[in-house]
Write a protein that holds these residues in place. Structure first.
Motif, PDB file in Angstrom:
ATOM      1  N   CYS A 134       0.811  -1.224   0.000  1.00 44.00           N
ATOM      2  CA  CYS A 134       0.000   0.000   0.000  1.00 44.00           C
ATOM      3  C   CYS A 134       0.840   1.268   0.000  1.00 44.00           C
ATOM      4  O   CYS A 134       0.307   2.360  -0.142  1.00 44.00           O
ATOM      5  CB  CYS A 134      -0.979   0.003   1.174  1.00 44.00           C
ATOM      6  N   HIS A 161       1.153  -3.316  11.147  1.00 47.05           N
ATOM      7  CA  HIS A 161       0.299  -2.794  10.079  1.00 47.05           C
ATOM      8  C   HIS A 161      -0.153  -3.924   9.150  1.00 47.05           C
ATOM      9  O   HIS A 161      -1.329  -4.041   8.816  1.00 47.05           O
ATOM     10  CB  HIS A 161       1.068  -1.728   9.293  1.00 47.05           C
ATOM     11  N   SER A 173      -2.739  -6.234  10.911  1.00 46.98           N
ATOM     12  CA  SER A 173      -4.048  -5.773  11.359  1.00 46.98           C
ATOM     13  C   SER A 173      -4.770  -4.857  10.391  1.00 46.98           C
ATOM     14  O   SER A 173      -5.988  -4.836  10.382  1.00 46.98           O
ATOM     15  CB  SER A 173      -3.890  -5.058  12.700  1.00 46.98           C
ATOM     16  N   GLU A 174      -4.060  -4.075   9.589  1.00 47.98           N
ATOM     17  CA  GLU A 174      -4.799  -3.025   8.896  1.00 47.98           C
ATOM     18  C   GLU A 174      -4.488  -2.860   7.421  1.00 47.98           C
ATOM     19  O   GLU A 174      -5.168  -2.091   6.749  1.00 47.98           O
ATOM     20  CB  GLU A 174      -4.572  -1.685   9.612  1.00 47.98           C
ATOM     21  N   CYS A 175      -3.483  -3.551   6.900  1.00 48.84           N
ATOM     22  CA  CYS A 175      -3.197  -3.354   5.487  1.00 48.84           C
ATOM     23  C   CYS A 175      -4.319  -3.961   4.653  1.00 48.84           C
ATOM     24  O   CYS A 175      -4.624  -5.139   4.788  1.00 48.84           O
ATOM     25  CB  CYS A 175      -1.856  -3.960   5.088  1.00 48.84           C
ATOM     26  N   THR A 176      -4.916  -3.156   3.800  1.00 43.71           N
ATOM     27  CA  THR A 176      -6.056  -3.637   3.009  1.00 43.71           C
ATOM     28  C   THR A 176      -5.605  -4.230   1.681  1.00 43.71           C
ATOM     29  O   THR A 176      -6.423  -4.740   0.928  1.00 43.71           O
ATOM     30  CB  THR A 176      -7.025  -2.479   2.712  1.00 43.71           C
ATOM     31  N   LYS A 177      -4.312  -4.155   1.387  1.00 44.28           N
ATOM     32  CA  LYS A 177      -3.829  -4.595   0.078  1.00 44.28           C
ATOM     33  C   LYS A 177      -3.239  -6.002   0.089  1.00 44.28           C
ATOM     34  O   LYS A 177      -2.768  -6.477  -0.929  1.00 44.28           O
ATOM     35  CB  LYS A 177      -2.781  -3.602  -0.445  1.00 44.28           C
ATOM     36  N   ARG A 222      -6.222 -11.283  -1.180  1.00 42.67           N
ATOM     37  CA  ARG A 222      -7.278 -12.110  -0.605  1.00 42.67           C
ATOM     38  C   ARG A 222      -7.337 -13.420  -1.383  1.00 42.67           C
ATOM     39  O   ARG A 222      -8.180 -13.617  -2.239  1.00 42.67           O
ATOM     40  CB  ARG A 222      -8.617 -11.371  -0.635  1.00 42.67           C
ATOM     41  N   LYS A 247      -2.475 -15.390   5.002  1.00 37.66           N
ATOM     42  CA  LYS A 247      -1.942 -14.110   5.475  1.00 37.66           C
ATOM     43  C   LYS A 247      -0.950 -14.314   6.623  1.00 37.66           C
ATOM     44  O   LYS A 247       0.127 -13.722   6.639  1.00 37.66           O
ATOM     45  CB  LYS A 247      -3.131 -13.242   5.925  1.00 37.66           C
TER      46      LYS A 247
END
Ligand SMILES: [Zn+2]
Ligand SMILES: [Zn+2]
Length: 68
Positions: A7, A20, A23-27, A30, A48
């Motif tokens: 990201c 990061h 817990s929070e990286c959206t990239k 999936r 992950k």
């Protein structure tokens, strides 16, 4: 400065960067298959965990997630 390659965010320390990623990286991909080594997992969550844990110990996984 450690930067999340996925990201583009930068952090002061590697441990902040790993927190990061966890817990929070959206990239983070999936997918149940690891984009680095091709191993398959039962769920996206397990993939992950594998990706982030390997990044501590293995340079190819680290290079996928982190640039320093
Ligand atoms: Zn990120
Ligand atoms: Zn892998």
């Amino acid at each position: 400065m450690p930067t999340c390659k996925l990201c583009g965010r930068s952090f002061d320390t590697m441990s902040e960067l790993y927190a990061h990623l966890r817990s929070e990286c959206t990239k983070i991909p999936r997918s149940r298959r690891c984009p680095v080594c091709g191993s398959k997992y039962r769920s996206i969550r397990f993939m992950k965990l594998h990706l982030i844990n390997e990044a501590f110990v293995e340079s190819k996984h680290m290079a996928y997630l982190v640039s320093i």
